[in-house]
Design an enzyme around this catalytic site. Sequence first.
Site, short mmCIF file in Angstrom:
data_model
loop_
_atom_site.label_atom_id
_atom_site.label_comp_id
_atom_site.label_asym_id
_atom_site.label_seq_id
_atom_site.Cartn_x
_atom_site.Cartn_y
_atom_site.Cartn_z
CB THR A 18 -7.03 -5.01 -3.60
OG1 THR A 18 -6.27 -6.17 -4.61
CG2 THR A 18 -6.73 -5.65 -1.96
CB SER A 66 -6.45 -2.36 -11.89
OG SER A 66 -5.07 -2.89 -11.48
CB THR A 99 -1.67 -1.96 -6.27
OG1 THR A 99 -1.82 -3.49 -6.37
CG2 THR A 99 -2.17 -1.37 -4.99
CG ASP A 100 -2.07 -6.10 -9.92
OD1 ASP A 100 -1.26 -5.98 -8.76
OD2 ASP A 100 -2.82 -7.11 -9.95
C1 SIN Z 1 -6.04 -4.85 -8.85
O1 SIN Z 1 -5.17 -4.42 -9.33
O2 SIN Z 1 -7.32 -4.44 -9.01
C2 SIN Z 1 -6.02 -6.20 -7.85
C3 SIN Z 1 -4.82 -6.02 -7.12
C4 SIN Z 1 -4.80 -4.85 -6.12
O3 SIN Z 1 -5.45 -4.08 -6.24
O4 SIN Z 1 -3.78 -4.77 -5.24
#
Ligand code: SIN
Length: 339
Positions: A18, A66, A99-100
Amino acid sequence: MAVNSSSFKIVVLGTGGTIAGRASRAGDNLGYTAGEVGVAQLLESLGEYGAAGVALVAEQVAQVDSKDMGFALWQQLAARCDHWLAQADVAGIVITHGTDTLEETAYFLQAVLNPAKPVVLTCAMRPATALVPDGPQNLLDAVAVAATPGARGVVVVCAGNIHSARDVQKVHSYKVDAFASGDAGLIGLVEEGRVRLLRSWPSAVDFYEENRPLAHVLSAQVAIKSIVLSSLPASSWPRVEIVLNYAGASGLQVDALVGQGTNSVKGIVVAGTGNGTLHADLQAALLQAMAQGVRVLRSTRCVFGRVLGTAADAIPDAQGLSPVKARIALLLELLVLQA
Ligand code: SIN
């Protein structure tokens, strides 16, 4: 791409997420595509970040959401980190990441590299096109941590907090401060570009809690690193899956995973309820799998706390690791055993 010049460099590896997300409408924090904006552009958007005299070098390793992270990309990322960490003028690495699955990549890199320099993963919960994106501040903070004398090991920087790779967990699906480090607490804070350390930087011993001698831990880590960075394709890494305990759980998933011939799992992590408790039917299936040579570890689906094992346990506990990290630990252990 060199962004600034100075006597030492921080290398910023982009993997997507993100933090690199783009929405068609400014301010749309949900309808965006992750992994669109290049890492060089993310650095350029920081403006006067170079005031501290740090040279930033950007490298785009991948551009993924991710949720789609996998072994091959982990292998590639570990190799790029290893390459850059070996350069005398590189003080540290920053990795921009979704973050995932960030906590999984962080744990994997610490277990494989145990770096003497800092490797700082950072992220964002709002896309780069948000009215108030959180990525730029996280990136600045991550660079500050990577440039901090004495910093070492793999850490995660988000919302001004520094988490260790072992303890960090994404605990919120929407808030900008989405991560927690549970009972262990933060490694430190980043305040106006300065690090306030609350406990020690990560080291190899943080990753094994089985009271193994340090020499054993270090030699295991060297073996893991040489296999992961070898030409062995990630597609041949052992399969380790996660199953969950819940009301009415059965052994069906375990039976399906084990009964697949050459595709059968080599390891299973079970996310038990509470202190790692299991429905009797699920436990019976897991014991049966163990009898067939499958390695099984018992973790907990609780976000906080850990499984407190006893000598009488039929299924060993995961040494305080969350299910996703226990899966990586088991994968790496099996990788060494199969080499
Ligand atoms: C991801 O994990 O690539 C999408 C969600 C995020 O980064 O918060």
